[in-house]
Design a protein around this motif. Sequence first.
Motif, PDB file in Angstrom:
ATOM      1  N   ALA A   1      -6.234   4.875  -3.428  1.00 22.23           N
ATOM      2  CA  ALA A   1      -5.381   6.057  -3.631  1.00 22.23           C
ATOM      3  C   ALA A   1      -5.981   7.007  -4.668  1.00 22.23           C
ATOM      4  O   ALA A   1      -5.869   8.233  -4.552  1.00 22.23           O
ATOM      5  CB  ALA A   1      -3.972   5.624  -4.046  1.00 22.23           C
TER       6      ALA A   1
ATOM      7  N   LEU B   1      -9.281   7.304  -5.190  1.00 17.77           N
ATOM      8  CA  LEU B   1     -10.431   7.928  -4.531  1.00 17.77           C
ATOM      9  C   LEU B   1      -9.972   8.992  -3.524  1.00 17.77           C
ATOM     10  O   LEU B   1     -10.563  10.078  -3.438  1.00 17.77           O
ATOM     11  CB  LEU B   1     -11.285   6.856  -3.836  1.00 17.77           C
ATOM     12  CG  LEU B   1     -12.529   7.357  -3.093  1.00 17.77           C
ATOM     13  CD1 LEU B   1     -13.440   8.191  -3.992  1.00 17.77           C
ATOM     14  CD2 LEU B   1     -13.313   6.186  -2.497  1.00 17.77           C
ATOM     15  N   ALA B   2      -8.925   8.678  -2.786  1.00 11.06           N
ATOM     16  CA  ALA B   2      -8.370   9.664  -1.840  1.00 11.06           C
ATOM     17  C   ALA B   2      -7.918  10.912  -2.599  1.00 11.06           C
ATOM     18  O   ALA B   2      -8.107  12.046  -2.133  1.00 11.06           O
ATOM     19  CB  ALA B   2      -7.212   9.044  -1.065  1.00 11.06           C
TER      20      ALA B   2
ATOM     21  N   PRO C   1       0.806  -1.230   0.000  1.00 18.37           N
ATOM     22  CA  PRO C   1       0.000   0.000   0.000  1.00 18.37           C
ATOM     23  C   PRO C   1       0.837   1.278   0.000  1.00 18.37           C
ATOM     24  O   PRO C   1       0.380   2.314  -0.469  1.00 18.37           O
ATOM     25  CB  PRO C   1      -0.834  -0.119   1.283  1.00 18.37           C
ATOM     26  CG  PRO C   1      -0.171  -1.163   2.118  1.00 18.37           C
ATOM     27  CD  PRO C   1       0.524  -2.081   1.173  1.00 18.37           C
ATOM     28  N   LYS C   2       2.065   1.193   0.498  1.00 14.56           N
ATOM     29  CA  LYS C   2       2.946   2.375   0.523  1.00 14.56           C
ATOM     30  C   LYS C   2       3.201   2.900  -0.889  1.00 14.56           C
ATOM     31  O   LYS C   2       3.319   4.103  -1.094  1.00 14.56           O
ATOM     32  CB  LYS C   2       4.297   2.026   1.168  1.00 14.56           C
ATOM     33  CG  LYS C   2       4.271   1.885   2.675  1.00 14.56           C
ATOM     34  CD  LYS C   2       4.628   3.211   3.354  1.00 14.56           C
ATOM     35  CE  LYS C   2       4.746   3.038   4.866  1.00 14.56           C
ATOM     36  NZ  LYS C   2       3.480   2.590   5.482  1.00 14.56           N
TER      37      LYS C   2
ATOM     38  N   PHE D   1       0.119   4.699  -1.977  1.00 12.25           N
ATOM     39  CA  PHE D   1       0.031   5.921  -1.176  1.00 12.25           C
ATOM     40  C   PHE D   1       0.978   6.981  -1.739  1.00 12.25           C
ATOM     41  O   PHE D   1       0.583   8.132  -1.963  1.00 12.25           O
ATOM     42  CB  PHE D   1       0.364   5.617   0.286  1.00 12.25           C
ATOM     43  CG  PHE D   1       0.505   6.848   1.123  1.00 12.25           C
ATOM     44  CD1 PHE D   1      -0.611   7.573   1.509  1.00 12.25           C
ATOM     45  CD2 PHE D   1       1.756   7.306   1.502  1.00 12.25           C
ATOM     46  CE1 PHE D   1      -0.484   8.727   2.272  1.00 12.25           C
ATOM     47  CE2 PHE D   1       1.893   8.462   2.255  1.00 12.25           C
ATOM     48  CZ  PHE D   1       0.769   9.177   2.636  1.00 12.25           C
TER      49      PHE D   1
ATOM     50  N   PHE E   1      -9.384  15.040  -2.208  1.00 12.02           N
ATOM     51  CA  PHE E   1      -8.644  16.293  -1.992  1.00 12.02           C
ATOM     52  C   PHE E   1      -8.705  17.219  -3.210  1.00 12.02           C
ATOM     53  O   PHE E   1      -8.621  18.432  -3.054  1.00 12.02           O
ATOM     54  CB  PHE E   1      -7.195  16.000  -1.577  1.00 12.02           C
ATOM     55  CG  PHE E   1      -7.055  15.715  -0.102  1.00 12.02           C
ATOM     56  CD1 PHE E   1      -6.982  16.756   0.810  1.00 12.02           C
ATOM     57  CD2 PHE E   1      -7.040  14.415   0.366  1.00 12.02           C
ATOM     58  CE1 PHE E   1      -6.878  16.514   2.178  1.00 12.02           C
ATOM     59  CE2 PHE E   1      -6.928  14.150   1.741  1.00 12.02           C
ATOM     60  CZ  PHE E   1      -6.852  15.198   2.639  1.00 12.02           C
TER      61      PHE E   1
ATOM     62  N   ASP F   1      -0.965  21.208  -3.878  1.00 12.41           N
ATOM     63  CA  ASP F   1      -0.356  22.258  -3.059  1.00 12.41           C
ATOM     64  C   ASP F   1       0.372  23.280  -3.925  1.00 12.41           C
ATOM     65  O   ASP F   1       0.305  24.483  -3.673  1.00 12.41           O
ATOM     66  CB  ASP F   1       0.620  21.632  -2.052  1.00 12.41           C
ATOM     67  CG  ASP F   1       0.022  21.627  -0.655  1.00 12.41           C
ATOM     68  OD1 ASP F   1      -0.951  22.370  -0.423  1.00 12.41           O
ATOM     69  OD2 ASP F   1       0.517  20.869   0.191  1.00 12.41           O
TER      70      ASP F   1
ATOM     71  N   LEU G   1      -1.418  15.150  -4.084  1.00 17.01           N
ATOM     72  CA  LEU G   1      -1.467  16.164  -3.031  1.00 17.01           C
ATOM     73  C   LEU G   1      -0.346  17.195  -3.192  1.00 17.01           C
ATOM     74  O   LEU G   1      -0.562  18.401  -3.007  1.00 17.01           O
ATOM     75  CB  LEU G   1      -1.379  15.477  -1.666  1.00 17.01           C
ATOM     76  CG  LEU G   1      -2.109  16.174  -0.531  1.00 17.01           C
ATOM     77  CD1 LEU G   1      -3.596  16.273  -0.803  1.00 17.01           C
ATOM     78  CD2 LEU G   1      -1.872  15.438   0.777  1.00 17.01           C
TER      79      LEU G   1
ATOM     80  N   PHE H   1      -1.327   8.716  -4.623  1.00 19.04           N
ATOM     81  CA  PHE H   1      -2.017   9.722  -3.809  1.00 19.04           C
ATOM     82  C   PHE H   1      -1.136  10.934  -3.470  1.00 19.04           C
ATOM     83  O   PHE H   1      -1.522  12.083  -3.686  1.00 19.04           O
ATOM     84  CB  PHE H   1      -2.543   9.082  -2.525  1.00 19.04           C
ATOM     85  CG  PHE H   1      -3.109  10.096  -1.571  1.00 19.04           C
ATOM     86  CD1 PHE H   1      -4.254  10.810  -1.889  1.00 19.04           C
ATOM     87  CD2 PHE H   1      -2.470  10.372  -0.372  1.00 19.04           C
ATOM     88  CE1 PHE H   1      -4.766  11.762  -1.017  1.00 19.04           C
ATOM     89  CE2 PHE H   1      -2.977  11.324   0.496  1.00 19.04           C
ATOM     90  CZ  PHE H   1      -4.125  12.017   0.174  1.00 19.04           C
ATOM     91  N   LEU H   2       0.050  10.673  -2.936  1.00 17.91           N
ATOM     92  CA  LEU H   2       0.878  11.791  -2.471  1.00 17.91           C
ATOM     93  C   LEU H   2       1.329  12.689  -3.631  1.00 17.91           C
ATOM     94  O   LEU H   2       1.444  13.913  -3.463  1.00 17.91           O
ATOM     95  CB  LEU H   2       2.097  11.249  -1.705  1.00 17.91           C
ATOM     96  CG  LEU H   2       2.581  12.075  -0.518  1.00 17.91           C
ATOM     97  CD1 LEU H   2       1.439  12.435   0.423  1.00 17.91           C
ATOM     98  CD2 LEU H   2       3.671  11.322   0.233  1.00 17.91           C
TER      99      LEU H   2
END
Lengths: 284, 284
Positions: free
Chosen positions: B128, B130-131, B70-71, B74, B135, B86, B82, B78-79
Amino acid sequence: MKKVLVTGSAGFIAYHLIKKLKDDYEVIEIDRKTGHDILDYEALTDIFSNHKFEAVFHLAANSDISTGNPKVDFNDTFLTTLQLLDKCREHHIPRFMFFSSSAIYGESFTSFSESSGPLKPISHYGAAKLASEAFICSYAKNYGIKGFICRLPNVVGSHATHGVILDLLRKYKQDPDNLVVLGSGRQFKPYIHISELIDAVMYIWKYADAWINIYNIAPIGRTSVRTIAEMIISGQITYTGESWVGDCEMYEFDTNSLTRIGWSPKMTSDQACKLAIEEIKKEL
Amino acid sequence: MKKVLVTGSAGFIAYHLIKKLKDDYEVIEIDRKTGHDILDYEALTDIFSNHKFEAVFHLAANSDISTGNPKVDFNDTFLTTLQLLDKCREHHIPRFMFFSSSAIYGESFTSFSESSGPLKPISHYGAAKLASEAFICSYAKNYGIKGFICRLPNVVGSHATHGVILDLLRKYKQDPDNLVVLGSGRQFKPYIHISELIDAVMYIWKYADAWINIYNIAPIGRTSVRTIAEMIISGQITYTGESWVGDCEMYEFDTNSLTRIGWSPKMTSDQACKLAIEEIKKEL
């Protein structure tokens, strides 16, 4: 006695949940306010190494929905969930209970059902809760961690740490002649009393049995902020007229899923607010 | 010429998207494979400082849905989102296009509509994505970054870097007498040709105009893996009979939302697969 972990254990909901859980479990608590941070990886590792948990009840989150800083929601609401899920995976914890929010629904519909879509959260808080739900699903499916997701409306009652009732009662104490209310007063939402919430959560905990169990929880009906203000003061009320970003002004919860498995609320939202006002008044 | 940023620019979809975008934009590319990592904060800061972007097209992701870690999802799926959000916030980038996936829907329903719920992704990849969507919504709402979310089915065509058609053609080349197919062959999904996908994406880009725009994209109909295998080989086919965790075996896309704004597919899923087989054969 079997052990469970409760995160955010210094908070409002946890106060009541822990009291209830202690009937059946030894409760281990973690909260930043009492010096233990989920995001402190070593501290978390220690807790999971020292205890064999039957379940995790994850309440820790940034509860200030109006924050302007997405990093806070990312860390405190989402990353805490992911860290816990990883530990649950590592230690084969069979059950994970998550406290989600109406904020995941956004403002595209006014009646929120679990089958509503698309989900368009308008606050980082709602986004972080939805992102948490997403990974709870994938961890549940891949590692056999049974997932429980309770989607909460506003919750009121004794030992509240934030929320409109506490805010207004504090203002009323300072100036009992003129109550200043943020916003138009027209916000119209369901408020559930903490006692009913805990009852519903424990019902879901006991009777829901899918690999992932997602339920809205709500009282009967809704209450406007104007009604709450008028419950508190019979004198003058001033409305600032402005709302804030991230606040979904009007919504109601569809709770048919929960009704179908056998739980229904007994209290109206108005009754919950009245009771909460009495309780919190005594605490101020 | 206005500038746009394309992430995951060394990938299959990006190859075709960039060709199209170059009609209207100067395209800046970022991809780990070519030495630029979104998660390298300084490199990302440099890119956004050196260019004024009209938009970001975010394709970078871990495209291996079956990963056990999962890392990876993630971080890479996902990251990356994000970090980009930003930067878009910091530099007031007005538009953000995200490539999401059928994997966000999970396996609770077989017909995926944007209004389907609850979303229960069964892979970390889906979680990931969906997450990320969550955001994108909160950033769109709070910082005026117009959000475009395209939910994709399987995509096929020339320059593919992975997927069942490429896998089977490679196997066929090694052993043209017996094609070994992972799984039962009964998986039944929509495959869109990359040319139609890009057409739909650019249509949404041009005509969708809400603060957040979420659309399924799909061809007409579906194709089974068995049908694809039989398009490739007329001889013996062996099915291993096993599936893998995280694979949703059967689904179809409801594309009524996209139809309502004026775009419909012209190709069937079978036609897309046939065309992709011809194209990829030439490349092997």
